[in-house]
Design a protein around this motif. Structure first.
Motif, PDB file in Angstrom:
ATOM      1  N   VAL C 291       0.845  -1.200   0.000  1.00 41.35           N
ATOM      2  CA  VAL C 291       0.000   0.000   0.000  1.00 41.35           C
ATOM      3  C   VAL C 291       0.877   1.246   0.000  1.00 41.35           C
ATOM      4  O   VAL C 291       0.655   2.197  -0.767  1.00 41.35           O
ATOM      5  CB  VAL C 291      -0.940   0.000   1.219  1.00 41.35           C
ATOM      6  CG1 VAL C 291      -1.588   1.364   1.393  1.00 41.35           C
ATOM      7  CG2 VAL C 291      -2.000  -1.076   1.080  1.00 41.35           C
ATOM      8  N   LYS C 292       1.904   1.241   0.862  1.00 45.61           N
ATOM      9  CA  LYS C 292       2.776   2.419   0.968  1.00 45.61           C
ATOM     10  C   LYS C 292       3.443   2.714  -0.367  1.00 45.61           C
ATOM     11  O   LYS C 292       3.464   3.856  -0.829  1.00 45.61           O
ATOM     12  CB  LYS C 292       3.828   2.132   2.051  1.00 45.61           C
ATOM     13  CG  LYS C 292       4.745   3.305   2.371  1.00 45.61           C
ATOM     14  CD  LYS C 292       5.575   2.976   3.612  1.00 45.61           C
ATOM     15  CE  LYS C 292       6.897   3.685   3.604  1.00 45.61           C
ATOM     16  NZ  LYS C 292       6.842   4.991   4.233  1.00 45.61           N
ATOM     17  N   ARG C 293       3.974   1.680  -1.021  1.00 44.96           N
ATOM     18  CA  ARG C 293       4.645   1.912  -2.296  1.00 44.96           C
ATOM     19  C   ARG C 293       3.667   2.412  -3.346  1.00 44.96           C
ATOM     20  O   ARG C 293       3.977   3.330  -4.107  1.00 44.96           O
ATOM     21  CB  ARG C 293       5.296   0.615  -2.777  1.00 44.96           C
ATOM     22  CG  ARG C 293       6.746   0.467  -2.385  1.00 44.96           C
ATOM     23  CD  ARG C 293       7.431  -0.563  -3.261  1.00 44.96           C
ATOM     24  NE  ARG C 293       6.634  -1.779  -3.390  1.00 44.96           N
ATOM     25  CZ  ARG C 293       6.674  -2.794  -2.535  1.00 44.96           C
ATOM     26  NH1 ARG C 293       7.464  -2.747  -1.502  1.00 44.96           N
ATOM     27  NH2 ARG C 293       5.927  -3.860  -2.722  1.00 44.96           N
ATOM     28  N   ALA C 294       2.504   1.766  -3.392  1.00 49.62           N
ATOM     29  CA  ALA C 294       1.540   2.157  -4.427  1.00 49.62           C
ATOM     30  C   ALA C 294       1.119   3.612  -4.244  1.00 49.62           C
ATOM     31  O   ALA C 294       1.016   4.382  -5.213  1.00 49.62           O
ATOM     32  CB  ALA C 294       0.316   1.234  -4.377  1.00 49.62           C
ATOM     33  N   VAL C 295       0.876   3.996  -2.990  1.00 46.05           N
ATOM     34  CA  VAL C 295       0.430   5.369  -2.753  1.00 46.05           C
ATOM     35  C   VAL C 295       1.563   6.349  -3.051  1.00 46.05           C
ATOM     36  O   VAL C 295       1.341   7.413  -3.646  1.00 46.05           O
ATOM     37  CB  VAL C 295      -0.083   5.529  -1.306  1.00 46.05           C
ATOM     38  CG1 VAL C 295      -0.329   6.987  -0.982  1.00 46.05           C
ATOM     39  CG2 VAL C 295      -1.348   4.712  -1.103  1.00 46.05           C
ATOM     40  N   GLU C 296       2.783   5.978  -2.655  1.00 47.94           N
ATOM     41  CA  GLU C 296       3.913   6.885  -2.941  1.00 47.94           C
ATOM     42  C   GLU C 296       4.091   7.077  -4.435  1.00 47.94           C
ATOM     43  O   GLU C 296       4.398   8.178  -4.900  1.00 47.94           O
ATOM     44  CB  GLU C 296       5.193   6.312  -2.333  1.00 47.94           C
ATOM     45  CG  GLU C 296       5.302   6.561  -0.840  1.00 47.94           C
ATOM     46  CD  GLU C 296       6.514   5.880  -0.234  1.00 47.94           C
ATOM     47  OE1 GLU C 296       7.206   5.137  -0.957  1.00 47.94           O
ATOM     48  OE2 GLU C 296       6.747   6.079   0.958  1.00 47.94           O
ATOM     49  N   GLN C 297       3.935   6.010  -5.195  1.00 56.30           N
ATOM     50  CA  GLN C 297       4.087   6.149  -6.638  1.00 56.30           C
ATOM     51  C   GLN C 297       2.989   7.002  -7.247  1.00 56.30           C
ATOM     52  O   GLN C 297       3.188   7.610  -8.286  1.00 56.30           O
ATOM     53  CB  GLN C 297       4.086   4.776  -7.299  1.00 56.30           C
ATOM     54  CG  GLN C 297       5.443   4.092  -7.237  1.00 56.30           C
ATOM     55  CD  GLN C 297       5.357   2.656  -7.699  1.00 56.30           C
ATOM     56  OE1 GLN C 297       4.390   2.287  -8.353  1.00 56.30           O
ATOM     57  NE2 GLN C 297       6.334   1.876  -7.367  1.00 56.30           N
ATOM     58  N   ALA C 298       1.851   6.979  -6.604  1.00 51.46           N
ATOM     59  CA  ALA C 298       0.723   7.704  -7.179  1.00 51.46           C
ATOM     60  C   ALA C 298       0.612   9.139  -6.688  1.00 51.46           C
ATOM     61  O   ALA C 298      -0.186   9.907  -7.212  1.00 51.46           O
ATOM     62  CB  ALA C 298      -0.579   6.962  -6.865  1.00 51.46           C
ATOM     63  N   TRP C 299       1.399   9.502  -5.673  1.00 55.82           N
ATOM     64  CA  TRP C 299       1.239  10.820  -5.076  1.00 55.82           C
ATOM     65  C   TRP C 299       2.099  11.848  -5.799  1.00 55.82           C
ATOM     66  O   TRP C 299       3.312  11.804  -5.766  1.00 55.82           O
ATOM     67  CB  TRP C 299       1.632  10.765  -3.594  1.00 55.82           C
ATOM     68  CG  TRP C 299       1.355  12.030  -2.867  1.00 55.82           C
ATOM     69  CD1 TRP C 299       0.386  12.969  -3.165  1.00 55.82           C
ATOM     70  CD2 TRP C 299       2.037  12.524  -1.719  1.00 55.82           C
ATOM     71  NE1 TRP C 299       0.416  13.994  -2.271  1.00 55.82           N
ATOM     72  CE2 TRP C 299       1.416  13.751  -1.363  1.00 55.82           C
ATOM     73  CE3 TRP C 299       3.085  12.067  -0.936  1.00 55.82           C
ATOM     74  CZ2 TRP C 299       1.820  14.506  -0.268  1.00 55.82           C
ATOM     75  CZ3 TRP C 299       3.485  12.817   0.154  1.00 55.82           C
ATOM     76  CH2 TRP C 299       2.859  14.018   0.473  1.00 55.82           C
ATOM     77  N   ILE C 300       1.424  12.789  -6.449  1.00 54.54           N
ATOM     78  CA  ILE C 300       2.118  13.908  -7.085  1.00 54.54           C
ATOM     79  C   ILE C 300       2.083  15.058  -6.089  1.00 54.54           C
ATOM     80  O   ILE C 300       1.053  15.705  -5.899  1.00 54.54           O
ATOM     81  CB  ILE C 300       1.432  14.283  -8.408  1.00 54.54           C
ATOM     82  CG1 ILE C 300       1.437  13.069  -9.333  1.00 54.54           C
ATOM     83  CG2 ILE C 300       2.137  15.449  -9.050  1.00 54.54           C
ATOM     84  CD1 ILE C 300       0.698  13.296 -10.631  1.00 54.54           C
ATOM     85  N   ILE C 301       3.221  15.309  -5.449  1.00 51.00           N
ATOM     86  CA  ILE C 301       3.275  16.337  -4.407  1.00 51.00           C
ATOM     87  C   ILE C 301       3.186  17.699  -5.075  1.00 51.00           C
ATOM     88  O   ILE C 301       3.940  17.985  -6.014  1.00 51.00           O
ATOM     89  CB  ILE C 301       4.579  16.223  -3.602  1.00 51.00           C
ATOM     90  CG1 ILE C 301       4.730  14.801  -3.069  1.00 51.00           C
ATOM     91  CG2 ILE C 301       4.593  17.217  -2.467  1.00 51.00           C
ATOM     92  CD1 ILE C 301       6.015  14.589  -2.295  1.00 51.00           C
ATOM     93  N   PRO C 302       2.281  18.566  -4.630  1.00 55.45           N
ATOM     94  CA  PRO C 302       2.159  19.881  -5.274  1.00 55.45           C
ATOM     95  C   PRO C 302       3.459  20.657  -5.174  1.00 55.45           C
ATOM     96  O   PRO C 302       4.185  20.565  -4.185  1.00 55.45           O
ATOM     97  CB  PRO C 302       1.040  20.563  -4.466  1.00 55.45           C
ATOM     98  CG  PRO C 302       0.317  19.462  -3.785  1.00 55.45           C
ATOM     99  CD  PRO C 302       1.302  18.371  -3.564  1.00 55.45           C
ATOM    100  N   ALA C 303       3.733  21.461  -6.238  1.00 51.72           N
ATOM    101  CA  ALA C 303       4.969  22.236  -6.268  1.00 51.72           C
ATOM    102  C   ALA C 303       5.021  23.230  -5.130  1.00 51.72           C
ATOM    103  O   ALA C 303       6.089  23.617  -4.667  1.00 51.72           O
ATOM    104  CB  ALA C 303       5.089  22.955  -7.617  1.00 51.72           C
ATOM    105  N   SER C 304       3.831  23.636  -4.672  1.00 55.06           N
ATOM    106  CA  SER C 304       3.816  24.636  -3.616  1.00 55.06           C
ATOM    107  C   SER C 304       3.932  24.020  -2.230  1.00 55.06           C
ATOM    108  O   SER C 304       3.925  24.732  -1.238  1.00 55.06           O
ATOM    109  CB  SER C 304       2.511  25.432  -3.694  1.00 55.06           C
ATOM    110  OG  SER C 304       1.403  24.536  -3.669  1.00 55.06           O
ATOM    111  N   ALA C 305       4.040  22.713  -2.139  1.00 57.33           N
ATOM    112  CA  ALA C 305       4.034  22.068  -0.832  1.00 57.33           C
ATOM    113  C   ALA C 305       5.362  22.272  -0.123  1.00 57.33           C
ATOM    114  O   ALA C 305       6.411  22.267  -0.747  1.00 57.33           O
ATOM    115  CB  ALA C 305       3.744  20.587  -0.994  1.00 57.33           C
ATOM    116  N   SER C 306       5.268  22.421   1.172  1.00 58.45           N
ATOM    117  CA  SER C 306       6.476  22.446   1.978  1.00 58.45           C
ATOM    118  C   SER C 306       6.439  21.210   2.875  1.00 58.45           C
ATOM    119  O   SER C 306       5.421  20.535   2.972  1.00 58.45           O
ATOM    120  CB  SER C 306       6.524  23.703   2.840  1.00 58.45           C
ATOM    121  OG  SER C 306       5.592  23.585   3.909  1.00 58.45           O
TER     122      SER C 306
END
Lengths: 179, 429, 378
Positions: C291-306
């Motif tokens: 689950v962790k890997r799948a979610v990490e692969q699918a998560w596009i972190i917003p450019a504005s995120a800190s």
């Protein structure tokens, strides 16, 4: 906590930076960065002397002055990377120009300072100006009146030779005595 | 049953001991590097004679920002034009996070552009708007769609309706011709505003986007001019001896910082445009140049080689003090603030050449953004998301754009000779 | 009533053994073979009360009982096997099989012991019967002898009577001599009377003796019989008890062993359960990483995120791994960030590997949380 993964890299980078900063002496930037300037300077000096006035002809085209007796043939001197010191091999060139100017107090000369294309443009304006000012100092020491001299810097805006290589760069780091 | 009890208890104990808290929580600390997949479906138009492909412009805008990965047109599974024609299942199948649909309908000499933005995984419509543009403003209408889509998804205002200024040089030697241009941020609709036999440098947009200040050598020496873009009229602001360079508008548009060497070496000055009054900021033997204002107008960043080589310094207008900002490497120049004032973009000389770099002012960490080697003149988009700069491609000077995090870059198309000295306009409204 | 007592006597160790193991059915199984030997013992009891004629019957019935017991054993075995086949868990079946075998062995042993006891009792009963028969014969012989004696005495009496009559007749003839003879006769009569009296007495005594003796013999025979019977019974009981005790001891030992085995098995079973639970935990851990890997692969972190932003998403999954619901449980305060984490979950779903999880592990993941906090953004 977030620095930890970067602490090592940052420490290395900072120590490298400090070392790099320490390795270059203050006031001038040697070719210590990429070794190109220092390594080829000697070669360039020899080449520079052989350069004819063909390079400055472009800027002085149409001027009848060059046909007047006395205007030195060689009116371009070259510089090392990040340096504005007059190289010994060009002193004679400057001497002959100084002599001309001394003997023609109504003659005026514009010292054009140029740099190679590397670095940012406005900063290169300053570098070019430094080189021209260096020549100006030399001439005034030789007795030329400052009122005869004008200094203009073109920075990297007017290269003599296009190209991203040391040969082109060497030909662009120059001061032209523009009568 | 009694016999089962010990086993059951054992299992339950083991089970419950592994559920220390009420619900399991998994920590997610990283994501993928990819850009957001988005499908921009060709907009419906009446008879196929529309001179501009709106969806294509929007796709390219979003791609150039570096944050989006638009689906290739051949990969679009369907061609809806309104939200009720969108089946989310289709777009999940092609792994698209968002869908943009729309239609263009002529209204007299104008066009009405309707567009909608759908969140595929959230299965809801996020945005729906219509804008009317004249026939020759279709591209502007498309950029408007891009701005709105960008802002709805990222929360950051889109910069696709902004402009750029740049200098071209054609020919060689004495025949060299210089020109100053303005164009759309995507390089289209270029317009020459000045032509000269002599070098032009350092264009700078006024904060209202209506004027350009620049350096021109047409008088035989460098001099600073300000030109009104609409009227073409211009004023020569300086004609000092020595260098007159690096004009930089204050955020209120009333002052221009500049570098003048009239007193012997280049120093930073601030000129009040109205009164032409000059205020000298720096005074030393070194080269001080390339000033740029912080967004709050309280300080300026500038380049100085007082330490031996060019580094960035910040001059505080209130205290009159300068502090050094860059300590990485021995060449850092041409500093520009991000619109939030937290980041500095610059040219940094590394082991292999000159690169656009970013320094986060809270951590002072320097990050190189470009992999090209002869970079110059970085200029930040007004939303802080992209940086345009000049670089070399072969023997030609070209303009390049890199995202502020360095993850994406693209080259601007350019036909004429050498292109250099880009400047990104502010928001144009 | 005696039956029940006997049943408890046999079954107690078995019950003890069963008390440690699974299977009410096995218990019931044990009942059937246990109930079989009853007729045998009953017939033996009957045999001891009956005469020698039934000796062979006893043997026959004992054999039949044996055969029946053997059959019952076989049946029991077959049934046990059938029962085994019906069981679900192999472990239980094996355990039951083992238990059954043990129990069967025990039962067999017990039964064999029972049979041996029965045999011995029967033998003893036979011997007793034989002895009794002999004694009865002897008594009969004695009776016959007594009869003979009686008859002989009767004969003697008759003869005496005949003599008397002759002599009386002679006396009448010899009335002359009668007085002499009468005197002699009187004397003789007296003597005879004495003799008769004595003879009678003797006879009576003899008779009484005989009767007494016969009675005694009868009583003794009876007593003997009873005693023998009692003895036999007691011995049989004692034997039974002893054998039963031995059997019980052996059964107890076997039970102890079986209990030890059962304990070992239950430990093994618990270890199995622990191993199963560990397997389940490993499977759960594997699924968690998936689950962790799948979610990490699918998560596009917003450019504005800190890296200050943090959001927690609560997921509800079906056992097939499909996403029923994903909601923001703790918002980051930044709607773009919140949307990005929800999209990451929805893109990563479904988690089809959920179906391969053991049910205990699956339970963990029907409802769980994802805590999003990017670490390597600025």
């Amino acid at each position: 906590m977030k620095f930890k993964p970067y602490a090592k890299g940052l420490a290395v980078a900072v120590s490298l930076a400090v070392m790099a900063g320490c390795s270059s002496s203050g006031g001038t930037q040697d070719g210590s960065m990429n070794g190109t300037g220092g390594g080829t300077a000697g070669g360039m000096g020899a080449g520079g002397q052989g350069v004819s006035g063909g390079q400055v002809s472009g800027t002085q085209m149409g001027g009848g002055q060059q046909q007047q007796a006395g205007i030195p043939d060689v009116r371009t001197i070259y510089f090392d990377y990040d340096k504005d010191t007059i190289r010994p091999e060009f002193e004679s060139v400057l001497n002959s120009n100084a002599q001309y100017l001394r003997s023609h107090p109504n003659a005026n000369v514009v010292l054009q300072g140029h740099t190679d294309e590397r670095g940012t443009r406005e900063y290169n304006l300053g570098l070019g100006e430094r080189r021209a000012q260096s020549v100006e100092r030399f001439l005034t020491v030789q007795g030329v009146s400052p009122s005869q001299i004008d200094v203009v810097s073109y920075g990297e805006e007017r290269p003599a030779v296009e190209g991203h290589n040391e040969q082109a760069y060497a030909k662009n780091r120059r001061v032209i005595l523009d009568y | 049953m009694k016999r089962l009890t010990p086993y059951l208890c054992g299992w339950l104990i083991l089970l419950f001991s592994s559920l220390a808290s009420a619900d399991l929580t998994i920590q997610i600390t990283k994501g993928s590097d990819q850009a957001i997949p988005i499908a921009v479906v060709p907009f419906a138009e009446q008879d196929g004679t529309l001179p501009e492909d709106i969806a294509d412009i929007v796709s390219n805008d979003l791609a150039r920002s570096g944050q989006f990965d638009p689906l290739a047109r051949s990969a679009l599974v369907a061609t809806p034009h309104t939200s009720d024609q969108v089946y989310y299942r289709d777009w999940r199948a092609v792994d698209s996070n968002y869908v943009v649909v729309g239609q263009v309908t002529p209204q007299g000499n104008d066009y009405r552009i309707q567009f909608e933005l759908m969140d595929v995984y959230g299965e809801k419509r996020m945005l729906g708007e219509a804008v009317t543009v004249s026939a020759n403003q279709l591209r502007a209408g498309a950029h408007y769609v891009s701005d709105k889509v960008f802002e709805a998804i990222t929360g950051v205002r889109g910069a696709f309706s902004t402009r750029i200024a740049y200098v071209t040089a054609q020919g060689a030697g004495d025949d060299r011709q210089f020109a100053l241009h303005v164009a759309d941020a995507d390089g289209h609709n270029g317009q020459q505003i000045l032509g000269s036999d002599d070098p032009i440098m350092s264009p700078a947009w006024s904060p209202d986007g209506k004027k350009l200040a620049y350096v021109s050598f047409e008088s035989g020496n460098s001099a600073i001019y300000v030109q009104n873009l609409a009227t073409g009229q211009r004023v020569q602001l300086t004609s000092f001896s020595g260098i007159n360079g690096a004009p930089a508008w204050s955020p209120d548009g009333r002052r221009l910082a500049m570098s003048l060497s009239k007193d012997g070496q280049p120093e930073i000055y601030v000129m009040d445009i109205g009164s032409r009054g000059l205020q000298r900021l720096t005074n030393n033997d070194s080269i001080d140049t390339e000033p740029s204002w912080a967004p709050d107008g309280q300080s300026l960043v500038f380049t100085s080689d007082r330490s031996g080589g060019p580094q960035l310094y910040r001059y505080n207008l209130g205290s009159g003090q300068s502090e050094r900002l860059t300590f990485t490497g021995n060449y850092n120049s041409r500093g520009r603030f991000s619109p939030d004032g937290k980041t500095l973009f610059m040219i940094h000389r590394g082991n292999d050449g000159f690169h656009v770099a970013r320094q986060d002012l809270d951590t002072n960490r320097l990050t190189i953004l470009s992999d090209s080697r002869w970079d110059e003149s970085p200029s930040v988009a007004p939303n802080g998301s992209m940086v345009i700069f000049a670089t070399q491609q072969g023997n030609r000077g070209v303009l390049s754009v890199v995202s502020a995090d360095g993850n994406a870059s693209y080259r601007l198309p350019s036909a004429q000779g050498d292109v250099r000295e880009p400047a990104w306009s502010p928001f144009m409204n | 009533m005696a039956r029940k007592e006997r049943r408890v006597g046999y079954g107690l160790p078995v019950v003890l053994a069963i008390g440690l193991h699974l299977g009410v059915l096995v218990l019931s199984l044990l009942h059937w073979p246990a109930s079989e030997p009853e007729p045998s013992s009953a017939s033996i009891v009957k045999a001891t009360l009956v005469s020698t004629e039934t000796a062979t019957d006893q043997a026959q019935r004992a054999q039949e009982a044996q055969a029946r017991a053997a059959e019952a054993q076989k049946q029991a075995e077959q049934d046990a096997k059938a029962k085994q086949a019906e069981e679900d868990a192999q472990a239980k079946a094996e355990r039951q099989a083992r238990e059954q075998a043990a129990k069967q062995q025990q039962a067999e042993a017990a039964r064999q012991q029972q049979l041996e006891a029965i045999e011995k009792a029967r033998q003893q009963a036979e011997e007793a019967a034989q002895r009794r028969a002999e004694e009865a014969e002897q008594a009969a012989q004695r009776q016959a002898a007594a009869e003979k004696q009686r008859k002989a005495e009767a004969e003697a009496r008759r003869q005496a009577e005949a003599e008397k009559q002759r002599k009386a007749e002679e006396a009448r003839k010899q009335q002359a001599e009668a007085e002499k003879q009468r005197k002699a006769e009187e004397a003789r009569k007296q003597a005879e009377a004495e003799k008769q009296r004595k003879a009678e007495e003797a006879r009576k005594q003899a008779e009484a003796e005989k009767q007494r003796k016969a009675e005694e013999a009868r009583k003794q025979a009876e007593a003997e019989k009873q005693r023998k019977a009692e003895e036999a019974r007691k011995q049989a009981e004692a034997e039974k008890k002893r054998k039963a005790e031995e059997a019980a001891e052996r059964a107890a030992q076997a039970a102890k062993q079986a209990a030890q085995q059962a304990l070992d098995q239950s430990i093994a079973g618990e270890e199995q359960a622990i191993a199963n639970a560990r397997q389940a935990a490993q499977a759960a851990n594997g699924f968690k990483n998936l689950v962790k890997r799948a979610v990490e692969q699918a998560w596009i972190i917003p450019a504005s995120a800190s890296n200050q932003l943090r959001a927690v998403v609560h997921l509800t999954l079906l056992p097939t791994g499909e996403l029923v619901d994903a909601t923001i449980q703790k918002s980051s305060g930044d709607p773009t960030f919140d949307r990005s984490v929800l999209q990451a979950v929805e893109r990563a779903a479904p988690f089809r590997e959920m179906r391969d999880l053991p049910p205990s592990a699956q339970r963990q993941f029907r409802d769980f949380n994802l805590d999003f906090n990017p670490e390597d953004v600025r």
